[in-house]
Design an enzyme around this catalytic site. Structure first.
Site, PDB file in Angstrom:
ATOM      1  N   ASP A   1       0.819  -1.203   0.000  1.00  0.00           N
ATOM      2  CA  ASP A   1       0.000   0.000   0.000  1.00  0.00           C
ATOM      3  C   ASP A   1       0.857   1.259   0.000  1.00  0.00           C
ATOM      4  O   ASP A   1       1.931   1.302   0.600  1.00  0.00           O
ATOM      5  CB  ASP A   1      -0.898  -0.019   1.241  1.00  0.00           C
ATOM      6  CG  ASP A   1      -1.838   1.164   1.307  1.00  0.00           C
ATOM      7  OD1 ASP A   1      -2.704   1.273   0.427  1.00  0.00           O
ATOM      8  OD2 ASP A   1      -1.689   1.980   2.235  1.00  0.00           O
TER       9      ASP A   1
ATOM     10  N   GLU B   1       0.996  -0.648  -5.151  1.00  0.00           N
ATOM     11  CA  GLU B   1      -0.003   0.392  -5.391  1.00  0.00           C
ATOM     12  C   GLU B   1       0.788   1.698  -5.514  1.00  0.00           C
ATOM     13  O   GLU B   1       1.050   2.384  -4.532  1.00  0.00           O
ATOM     14  CB  GLU B   1      -1.003   0.482  -4.231  1.00  0.00           C
ATOM     15  CG  GLU B   1      -2.152   1.431  -4.542  1.00  0.00           C
ATOM     16  CD  GLU B   1      -2.516   2.354  -3.394  1.00  0.00           C
ATOM     17  OE1 GLU B   1      -3.488   3.104  -3.542  1.00  0.00           O
ATOM     18  OE2 GLU B   1      -1.829   2.337  -2.365  1.00  0.00           O
TER      19      GLU B   1
END
Length: 888
Positions: A557, A610
């Site tokens: 993330d 990401e």
């Protein structure tokens, strides 16, 4: 004792039965009131409990001269009281037994001691010459041949000053600032024999038991006990600790060697311990033949560390840890305690104040909002050997890879890991997805963060069960043929005062520069990626999930927030790197190390970034340098945020205006092969007022569903892997909420519009089925020769047509028509070496809720040029639909 705050873990206010006669302690005292003790029965006192210390810093404790005997029994005491041998010891040998010897016994004992003292005088002198002060003897040597007396008082040969602790050591132990309690507590050779010292703040008396003999220790005040025996070597011994109402027999925690070896400490110091979770944390084990739990924690700035937990009524005074060299690691083996006990570390900060912290490497935690760590030992037996052996056969970017993203707590609200294991694998397998991606499962205090603000990096959230329950879920998914990707959050962590923030009183896991530490968007703290121990903590954490929980992939993330020093910062709020640039060189090095280590150690695992910028080389190998001068970050796949943004923007336009935005759908092919991409329609696109996927589509309800179906088929045929968030597979109308989860009632046959939602669900199932059976759609995802435009410029018609090819060149033709009209006899250029084309999927089919403009018969090419090709086929393009055809 100081009452704890509500955020410092479970409050042990429970009946003694809850503490359990089966739970054994380490001879640590129960909590004691400040007032003078009064006589009560053991059964009555066992019902009282203690409270944890407060989270707020407290001044160092003074020497406990005013402490009084405890009135409450620990779990250890309750367990020990049931032992027949201890009962007999309590009845026959109370704390003052030694004082009641007969005169004859004392004379005999004195003669024996004198004789042996003479014969061993040379040994004692030699030991004294070697060691000017008491030294640490081997923790559990073979017992001495004979213990000469029972209740031996310190004789003139072993003066009390050689046995009792110095005032300095006493003060440091009481204040929690002693770096090496093992050097002064336990058993140690002294001139003339062996000294025994114990620190039991609430005990009435302490005796040493060696074989079938025992000797009472003198109470030196403040909970310190000492005594000596004229022995040549330290014997194997146990302690009898007398509390009001009970006597506990236990091993001495300060009679054991360290549980960490030199190799562990060297690797930790170097920041290269790839199995850090096996060294630090709490581990039930058998050490030197004794069952207990070994604790270890990294706290280099601490003046002292103690273990507090349910086994000592949250008073860690009697369980100080020792510092192991210059590594910053503190360690203690506590005998007699095991799985299920709650604990935290009582850390003395550099300023002398105390803070109670959860274990950064705890493998299990309490259910939030409680915050204690839990001693855990796994018993899960895996059944996914076939899956693990097969997953490395083909790299992810050359295999079918369609992902169903799930927020476990809300997919079916109220289900545990084991209950989810009965439903989730069956549902995902029925729909044909190859993988699930789990939003973060690591422990987090606030459910509304969806797991993206982690406090327990090594513990699956206890909201749904224990770690073995989570393993059971992963195992069930694997046995169903479904891979498991897990969201992993190494970018930042929350500021909770019981977790990582200023863990040992100073910035430790976060950067020491406040501007570098504070995350500007989320109110959290960023990791200090330049510190080798912090990098080690994170790299080992990635391996931990892959190796211990058999996770098949990590979706990392917020990578962009890690890569740029000026991320969400204004000029003057950041400092350039050593080259004058904005790149965070420490974060780059960390990500490269993490990826290289994971791919080396765990074959078949994929890492996914990401990353929302145009950083060069996210999925390039770490040893290959790009134009920017950096080696690749080493990820296997990257989320294509550009495709997601542009394509959803195009779909949101009214069809009559789409011709002016045609490039929003074609631009992705300009950079499609710059990285290995995943096409994500994730949770981020259906929350915070963005609406669900179907609600983004223009038109009436029929057109919205038609647009959605056409878009999903376009997505599945576009180069790259697919990811779809839960609820979007059946056209949920409301945006997602973690408190509610998907609107499953939309699929209830009793609901009037259930067929509309089931039509979209059936399409997703068929998309995955055809996709997995068509290598043209996945085998050459990252190779330009796997894609050919037929027409990318038919803006006036809102038409996109292209070929996908497999490794052998076999094509699949995809035609998307994003206008709400029927276009009969629409010519599409095709290769002239395919004799006929067969429709394999049409999103306008009646079973999906469409108008059923389909092509049931093979379509043959005609020798008529179109779109730069020598042959073409005529199709009737359905309204707002995507059609797939393959060679008949």
């Amino acid at each position: 004792m100081t009452p704890r705050t509500p955020s410092s873990g479970s409050d042990p206010k429970q009946p003694a039965e809850a503490a359990g006669p089966e739970r054994t302690g380490a001879g640590q005292p129960p909590a004691a009131p400040a007032k003078k003790a009064v006589k009560k029965t053991a059964a009555k006192t066992a019902k009282k409990t203690a409270e944890k210390p407060a989270e707020k810093p407290a001044p160092a404790k003074k020497a406990p001269a005013k402490k009084t005997p405890a009135k409450k029994a620990t779990a250890e005491q309750t367990a020990a009281a049931k032992k027949t041998t201890v009962k007999k010891a309590a009845e026959k040998a109370p704390a003052k037994t030694a004082a009641k010897k007969t005169a004859a016994e004392k004379v005999t004992a004195k003669k024996t001691v004198t004789k042996k003292a003479v014969t061993k005088k040379a040994v004692a002198k030699k030991a004294a010459a070697k060691k000017a002060t008491a030294t640490r003897a081997p923790a559990r040597p073979a017992p001495a041949a004979e213990v000469t007396a029972t209740g031996q008082e310190v004789g003139p040969e072993i003066p009390a000053t050689a046995v009792a602790l110095s005032q300095e050591d006493r003060d440091r132990l009481v204040a929690g600032t002693h770096h090496d309690p093992h050097s002064v507590l336990g058993a140690h050779r002294v001139p003339g024999g062996v000294a025994f010292r114990a620190f039991r703040p609430y005990a009435l008396g302490v005796s040493v038991v060696a074989g079938d003999r025992r000797a009472d220790l003198r109470h030196d005040g403040d909970g310190f006990f000492s005594g000596a025996l004229p022995l040549a070597d330290v014997p194997a011994y146990r302690l009898l600790v007398a509390y009001e109402g009970t006597v506990v027999e236990t091993e001495d925690a300060y009679g054991f060697l360290p549980t960490l070896g030199e190799l562990d400490l060297h690797l930790i110091g170097e920041g290269r311990h790839e199995e850090l979770w096996r060294a630090l944390g709490a581990h039930p084990t058998v050490h030197q033949g004794v069952s207990g739990t070994r604790f270890a924690v990294w706290a280099p700035n601490a003046r002292g560390v103690r273990v507090a937990g349910t086994f000592n009524f949250w008073d860690g005074t009697g369980h100080p840890m020792r510092s192991l060299g210059g590594t910053g690691v503190w360690e203690l083996f506590v005998p007699g305690i095991g799985e299920g006990e709650l604990y935290k570390f009582d850390i003395t900060r550099p300023d002398g104040s105390h803070t109670l912290r959860a274990d950064p490497l705890a493998r299990r935690t309490e259910v939030p909002p409680a915050t204690s760590s839990v001693i855990h030992s796994s018993r899960h037996e895996w059944g996914d050997e076939e899956w693990l052996a097969r997953r490395a056969e083909r790299p992810a970017h050359e295999a079918p890879f369609s992902v169903y993203e799930v927020h476990l707590p809300s997919w079916r609200p109220g289900l545990t890991y084991r209950q989810l294991a009965e439903q989730l694998p069956a549902y995902v397998k029925d729909l044909g997805f190859t993988h699930v991606e789990l939003m973060p499962v690591a422990e987090h205090p606030f459910g509304g963060s969806w797991g993206y603000q982690v406090t327990g990096f090594y513990a699956p959230t206890a909201r749904l069960g224990d770690p073995d329950d989570f393993k059971y879920l992963v195992d069930a998914l694997h046995r169903a043929g479904i891979g498991v990707i897990m969201d992993w959050v190494p970018a930042h962590f929350p500021r909770d005062a019981w977790a990582l923030a200023e863990f040992d009183g100073r910035p430790l896991y976060e950067h020491s520069d406040p501007l570098r530490a504070a995350h500007p968007d989320w109110g959290t703290l960023e990791f200090d990626f330049g510190r080798r121990e912090v990098r080690n903590f994170l790299v080992a954490n990635a391996l931990y999930w892959c190796e211990e929980f058999h996770i098949d992939g990590l979706r990392v993330d917020a990578v962009a927030s890690m890569l740029y020093l000026d991320y969400s910062r204004e000029p003057g709020q950041w400092t350039p790197n050593e080259h004058g640039g904005r790149e965070n060189l420490d974060a780059v090095a960390f990500l490269q190390e993490m990826n290289a280590t994971v791919y080396r150690r765990v074959p078949g695992v994929v890492t996914v970034a990401e990353e929302s910028t145009a950083w060069d080389g996210v999925t390039r190998a770490t040893h290959h340098r790009g134009p920017s001068g950096f080696g690749g970050l080493g990820f296997g796949l990257k989320w294509n945020m550009g495709w997601m943004h542009d394509s959803l923007q195009y779909m949101s336009h009214d069809p009559i205006h789409r011709k002016y935005h045609h490039g929003e759908m074609t631009f992705s092919m300009v950079y499609a092969y710059s990285e290995n991409y995943v096409l994500p329609i994730s949770h981020d696109e259906v929350v915070h007022g963005k609406g669900s996927l179907v609600s983004k589509m223009p038109g009436d309800w029929w057109q919205q569903r038609a647009n959605l179906r056409a878009y999903l088929a376009y997505m599945w045929s576009h180069p790259g892997k697919q990811l779809l968030f839960m609820g979007q597979e059946f056209a949920q109308g409301a945006e997602w909420s973690e408190t509610r989860g998907p609107d499953w009632w939309l699929l209830d046959p009793n609901y009037g519009a259930a067929a509309d939602h089931r039509g979209v669900l059936d399409l997703v199932r068929d998309l995955n089925s055809v996709y997995r059976a068509s290598p043209a759609l996945w085998a050459r995802d990252v190779h330009p020769d796997g894609f050919e435009w037929i027409t990318g410029d038919s803006a006036d018609d809102n038409v996109f047509a292209f070929l996908r090819r497999d490794a052998d060149g076999t094509p699949l033709l995809a035609v998307s028509h994003f206008a709400p009209v029927v276009r009969p006899d629409y010519r599409i250029g095709v290769p002239d070496d395919v004799p006929a084309w067969l429709e394999v999927l049409n999103t306008d089919a009646a079973r999906y809720g469409g108008s059923d403009v389909v092509h049931p018969d093979p379509v043959k090419p005609e020798p008529q040029h179109r779109h730069g090709r020598p042959a073409s086929i005529r199709l009737t393009l359905p309204p707002l639909a995507t059609v797939w055809l393959r060679p008949a």
